[in-house]
Every structure is written in structure tokens, then in C-alpha cells.
Design a protein around this motif. Structure first.
Motif, mmCIF file in Angstrom:
data_model
loop_
_atom_site.group_PDB
_atom_site.id
_atom_site.type_symbol
_atom_site.label_atom_id
_atom_site.label_comp_id
_atom_site.label_asym_id
_atom_site.label_seq_id
_atom_site.Cartn_x
_atom_site.Cartn_y
_atom_site.Cartn_z
ATOM 1 N N GLU A 210 0.818 -1.216 0.000
ATOM 2 C CA GLU A 210 0.000 0.000 0.000
ATOM 3 C C GLU A 210 0.847 1.258 0.000
ATOM 4 O O GLU A 210 0.469 2.283 -0.580
ATOM 5 N N ASN A 211 2.035 1.181 0.641
ATOM 6 C CA ASN A 211 2.855 2.380 0.807
ATOM 7 C C ASN A 211 4.120 2.383 -0.044
ATOM 8 O O ASN A 211 5.015 3.208 0.167
ATOM 9 N N ASN A 212 4.180 1.479 -1.015
ATOM 10 C CA ASN A 212 5.271 1.444 -1.987
ATOM 11 C C ASN A 212 6.633 1.303 -1.321
ATOM 12 O O ASN A 212 7.553 2.099 -1.535
ATOM 13 N N LYS A 213 6.759 0.273 -0.495
ATOM 14 C CA LYS A 213 8.030 -0.092 0.120
ATOM 15 C C LYS A 213 8.451 -1.458 -0.410
ATOM 16 O O LYS A 213 7.607 -2.311 -0.704
ATOM 17 N N SER A 214 9.742 -1.679 -0.513
ATOM 18 C CA SER A 214 10.241 -2.958 -1.000
ATOM 19 C C SER A 214 10.643 -3.857 0.170
ATOM 20 O O SER A 214 11.203 -3.376 1.165
ATOM 21 N N ILE A 215 10.377 -5.144 0.028
ATOM 22 C CA ILE A 215 10.750 -6.130 1.044
ATOM 23 C C ILE A 215 11.909 -6.970 0.526
ATOM 24 O O ILE A 215 11.858 -7.525 -0.567
ATOM 25 N N LEU A 216 12.968 -7.000 1.326
ATOM 26 C CA LEU A 216 14.101 -7.868 1.048
ATOM 27 C C LEU A 216 13.957 -9.081 1.958
ATOM 28 O O LEU A 216 14.058 -8.960 3.183
ATOM 29 N N ALA A 217 13.709 -10.229 1.385
ATOM 30 C CA ALA A 217 13.452 -11.441 2.161
ATOM 31 C C ALA A 217 14.763 -12.154 2.462
ATOM 32 O O ALA A 217 15.466 -12.579 1.547
ATOM 33 N N TYR A 218 15.098 -12.254 3.754
ATOM 34 C CA TYR A 218 16.319 -12.985 4.074
ATOM 35 C C TYR A 218 16.008 -14.385 4.589
ATOM 36 O O TYR A 218 14.930 -14.661 5.069
ATOM 37 N N SER A 219 16.982 -15.258 4.436
ATOM 38 C CA SER A 219 16.871 -16.685 4.787
ATOM 39 C C SER A 219 15.702 -17.371 4.082
ATOM 40 O O SER A 219 14.940 -18.108 4.707
ATOM 41 N N PRO A 220 15.540 -17.183 2.758
ATOM 42 C CA PRO A 220 14.439 -17.860 2.062
ATOM 43 C C PRO A 220 14.605 -19.377 2.040
ATOM 44 O O PRO A 220 13.618 -20.099 1.894
ATOM 45 N N LEU A 221 15.838 -19.851 2.183
ATOM 46 C CA LEU A 221 16.069 -21.304 2.271
ATOM 47 C C LEU A 221 16.074 -21.778 3.719
ATOM 48 O O LEU A 221 16.382 -22.938 3.993
ATOM 49 N N GLU A 222 15.688 -20.875 4.622
ATOM 50 C CA GLU A 222 15.634 -21.150 6.069
ATOM 51 C C GLU A 222 16.920 -21.829 6.542
ATOM 52 O O GLU A 222 16.934 -22.881 7.160
ATOM 53 N N ARG A 223 18.027 -21.146 6.217
ATOM 54 C CA ARG A 223 19.363 -21.549 6.682
ATOM 55 C C ARG A 223 19.709 -22.982 6.297
ATOM 56 O O ARG A 223 20.363 -23.708 7.046
ATOM 57 N N GLY A 224 19.258 -23.382 5.129
ATOM 58 C CA GLY A 224 19.588 -24.702 4.612
ATOM 59 C C GLY A 224 18.499 -25.737 4.780
ATOM 60 O O GLY A 224 18.532 -26.790 4.143
ATOM 61 N N LEU A 225 17.511 -25.441 5.613
ATOM 62 C CA LEU A 225 16.425 -26.398 5.855
ATOM 63 C C LEU A 225 15.712 -26.786 4.568
ATOM 64 O O LEU A 225 15.358 -27.954 4.372
ATOM 65 N N LEU A 226 15.508 -25.810 3.676
ATOM 66 C CA LEU A 226 14.685 -26.035 2.492
ATOM 67 C C LEU A 226 15.498 -26.419 1.250
ATOM 68 O O LEU A 226 15.005 -26.318 0.135
ATOM 69 N N THR A 227 16.696 -26.904 1.463
ATOM 70 C CA THR A 227 17.498 -27.383 0.336
ATOM 71 C C THR A 227 17.294 -28.870 0.081
ATOM 72 O O THR A 227 17.661 -29.369 -0.986
ATOM 73 N N GLY A 228 16.766 -29.586 1.075
ATOM 74 C CA GLY A 228 16.631 -31.035 0.949
ATOM 75 C C GLY A 228 17.904 -31.788 1.262
ATOM 76 O O GLY A 228 17.935 -33.023 1.219
ATOM 77 N N LYS A 229 18.967 -31.061 1.592
ATOM 78 C CA LYS A 229 20.258 -31.705 1.841
ATOM 79 C C LYS A 229 20.450 -32.121 3.301
ATOM 80 O O LYS A 229 21.366 -32.882 3.608
ATOM 81 N N MET A 230 19.609 -31.606 4.192
ATOM 82 C CA MET A 230 19.789 -31.876 5.620
ATOM 83 C C MET A 230 18.871 -33.010 6.051
ATOM 84 O O MET A 230 17.662 -32.952 5.839
ATOM 85 N N LYS A 231 19.448 -34.018 6.656
ATOM 86 C CA LYS A 231 18.708 -35.207 7.036
ATOM 87 C C LYS A 231 18.670 -35.339 8.558
ATOM 88 O O LYS A 231 19.533 -34.788 9.256
ATOM 89 N N PRO A 232 17.684 -36.058 9.108
ATOM 90 C CA PRO A 232 17.675 -36.312 10.550
ATOM 91 C C PRO A 232 19.004 -36.892 11.011
ATOM 92 O O PRO A 232 19.607 -37.724 10.323
ATOM 93 N N GLY A 233 19.477 -36.387 12.154
ATOM 94 C CA GLY A 233 20.770 -36.824 12.669
ATOM 95 C C GLY A 233 21.929 -35.963 12.204
ATOM 96 O O GLY A 233 23.079 -36.251 12.531
#
Length: 331
Positions: A210-233
Motif C-alpha cells: 500500500e505504501n510502496n516499500k520494497s521487502i528484502l526477504a532474508y533466509s528464504p532457504l531457512e538456513r539450509g532447511l529447504l534445500t533437501g540436503k539436511m537429514k535427521p541426525g
């Protein structure tokens, strides 16, 4: 690479901006400077012209690495985003938390954004970065002990002096962003946003749209969680902050990876990694201007940059979002 204009500016940032927190090593189990420098330079070769750093990342180390990486690049061809307001060398303001430097020395972190502190921090950052101006200067965290007006007016002075081009904030809610905008032209809010952390959709994103501001999204991969490379343990290195974060509990890793398996066919069909698919999904969300993606080496950095070579259809975004709606993580 594709680029997006920051609202109310002539500043073009690469859709994938290099996040240099991990490059500084602090809270990530140390750093290898030569690898971090190469990662930034190789990213630049693929069109990643924007780099986000901060003094607190390695207590100056990240900014020094960025400065070394860009020293042979014409200054106008890169955009430097850095921050102020987190002090490890001054006990003033809001106490944040205790930590350790990369060498193991104990330090206390304070959130402080008083006028004179900001002026000092800017000069120190300029020296470490090897430049005479900062493209986007952002308060790192809110500081309850300093009026927002004082902090923003200090940045306004730096803009008048030509040491800063534009003012931004980080981790501000809609109310704080509105207050800050009374005193200086605040053009961005850098906030955490990922598939599993979407709280800003309720209030901040509508306000920014509404107010014409830009959002810079940090940690979109949630620090590696969303890469699929991290396994239990998964075993984290000493000093890696993720070891105590709930997202990385074994049960959450299992549930997240089950979700990622559901969307993997879309990635496979496009020749993408899971992480690249997640980056593209993030950039398709309403109100998100830039994805700040961290990397510690060239392999990670190049994979992040190459995500932009592809795109998602509205139907693919909808399919991913439908699977995401069923993901439930434990706290």
C-alpha cells in the motif's frame, strides 16, 4: 540474472542478492576467507551484483571479505547493502545475547542505534568495505533505548553527506516502518521470510504494498532447511547456531523433507535443485522484491544465482503452495 527496482529509488538489485552472513563465519562454525571471496566473485560473473553484509557478521570479517571480493570491480557496477545498530564493542542499548567470535572469544551483543554510534559505524564500514559510499544502509534490529527519529535523522545526515544513498530497516514491523518513514525516505524492510516462516504476510506485506516499500526477504532457504540436503541426525559444526533452532529437530527435518519430496518433480522437470525451486517460489510471492540468499562457497553461490535462469508458471506456484499448506512443523 534479472533485476528489480527498489521502490522510490533508481537502485536496481539482482533478484538473488548475495547474503554474506555465513561468509563471515560467525555463528556458522567459522569461515574460509578465500572460499567466501571466490563465492562473491563467481556470483558476480553470473550477474549477482548486489551483496548484503553487516559489521556484526564475524565482527567486521564479512565486510572485509566483501571489500576484498569487489576491489577490482568498478564500484558503480555493484550494490553494497550493509547495516548498523549491533555492537559487540560497546555495552549500550538493548542487550541482545551472548556469543563468541570466530576465535572463540566470548562477546555480548547489544542493539544500539544512537546518533554518534551510527556515524562511527558508518565510517568503520566504509573502511572495511574499501568504498566511499554505501548503497543501502539499514538498521539491523529495533533499539528500544533510542528514539526511531534519532536513528533515522542520523542516516539522513549520512545521505546528505553522500556516504549513504538510501535508507532501509531490518526486522521492523509495519508500525515501526511507518514511524521511521516520517524522518527519512525508508525504501526497504529486510525481514525473514521463507516457506516455513510467513508471519509478515499478515500485516507487513499489505503495508508495504500500500505504501510502496520494497521487502528484502532474508533466509528464504531457512538456513539450509529447504534445500533437501539436511537429514535427521545431521551433525553441526561447533559454533553453528542451527544446532539449537527448532526447525532442525529431527522430526522437523523429516516432515520438511517429505514436503520437499512432493514438490521435487517440478524441480526435476525444470532441471532445478530443490533450493533453486524454493528461491523461485519465494520471488513469486506478493510483496517480495528480492531474495537474500546466503552462501559460503562458490558451489552454493552459483546454484543460487542460476535459479533465475528458470521460472515458474502460476499453476506450478499454486501446486507448491497447496503442498506447503499441509506442512506442519513442531516448535
Amino acid at each position: 540474472m534479472k533485476y528489480r527496482k527498489i521502490a522510490n529509488t533508481d537502485l536496481l538489485l539482482s533478484e538473488v542478492t548475495f547474503g554474506a552472513w555465513a561468509a563471515g563465519g560467525w555463528m556458522w562454525g567459522g569461515t574460509e576467507r578465500s572460499e567466501a571471496i571466490a563465492a562473491i566473485r563467481n556470483s558476480y560473473d553470473l550477474g549477482v551484483t548486489s551483496i548484503d553484509t553487516a559489521p556484526i557478521y564475524g565482527q567486521g570479517t564479512s565486510e572485509e571479505i566483501v571489500g576484498e571480493a569487489i576491489k577490482d570491480i568498478p564500484r558503480q557496477q555493484v550494490q553494497i547493502l550493509t547495516k548498523y545498530g549491533m555492537r559487540w564493542d560497546l555495552k549500550k542499548g538493548d542487550f541482545g545475547f551472548s556469543s563468541k567470535q570466530n576465535d572463540g572469544k566470548a562477546i555480548d551483543i547489544y542493539k544500539y542505534a544512537g546518533k554518534e554510534s551510527i556515524i562511527k559505524e558508518c565510517e568503520d564500514s566504509l573502511k572495511r568495505l574499501g568504498t566511499d559510499y554505501i548503497d543501502l544502509y539499514q538498521i539491523h534490529w529495533p533499539d528500544s533505548t533510542t528514539p526511531i527519529s534519532e536513528s533515522m535523522e542520523a542516516v539522513g545526515r549520512l545521505i546528505d553527506q553522500g556516504k549513504v544513498r538510501y535508507a532501509g530497516v531490518c526486522n521492523y514491523d509495519a508500525g515501526q516502518l511507518a514511524e521511521a518513514s516520517k524522518y527519512v525516505n525508508v525504501v526497504t524492510d529486510q525481514v525473514p521470510y521463507s516457506m516455513v516462516k510467513r508471519g509478515i504476510e499478515a500485516e507487513l506485506i499489505p503495508y508495504c504494498l500500500e505504501n510502496n516499500k520494497s521487502i528484502l526477504a532474508y533466509s528464504p532457504l531457512e538456513r539450509g532447511l529447504l534445500t533437501g540436503k539436511m537429514k535427521p541426525g545431521h551433525q553441526f559444526a561447533d559454533g553453528d547456531h542451527r544446532a539449537s533452532v527448532s526447525f532442525f529437530k529431527d522430526e522437523n527435518l523429516k516432515r520438511t523433507n517429505n514436503f520437499l519430496d512432493l514438490i521435487k518433480p517440478i524441480a526435476d522437470d525444470k532441471g532445478l535443485t530443490i533450493g533453486q525451486l524454493v528461491i523461485l517460489w519465494t520471488l513469486q510471492q506478493p510483496g517480495i522484491t528480492i531474495a537474500l540468499v546466503g552462501a559460503r562457497n562458490s558451489e552454493q553461490a552459483l546454484a543460487n544465482a542460476k535459479a533465475i535462469d528458470s521460472n515458474l508458471t502460476p499453476g506450478e506456484v499454486q501446486t507448491i503452495s497447496a503442498h506447503l499448506a499441509a506442512l506442519q512443523l513442531i516448535s
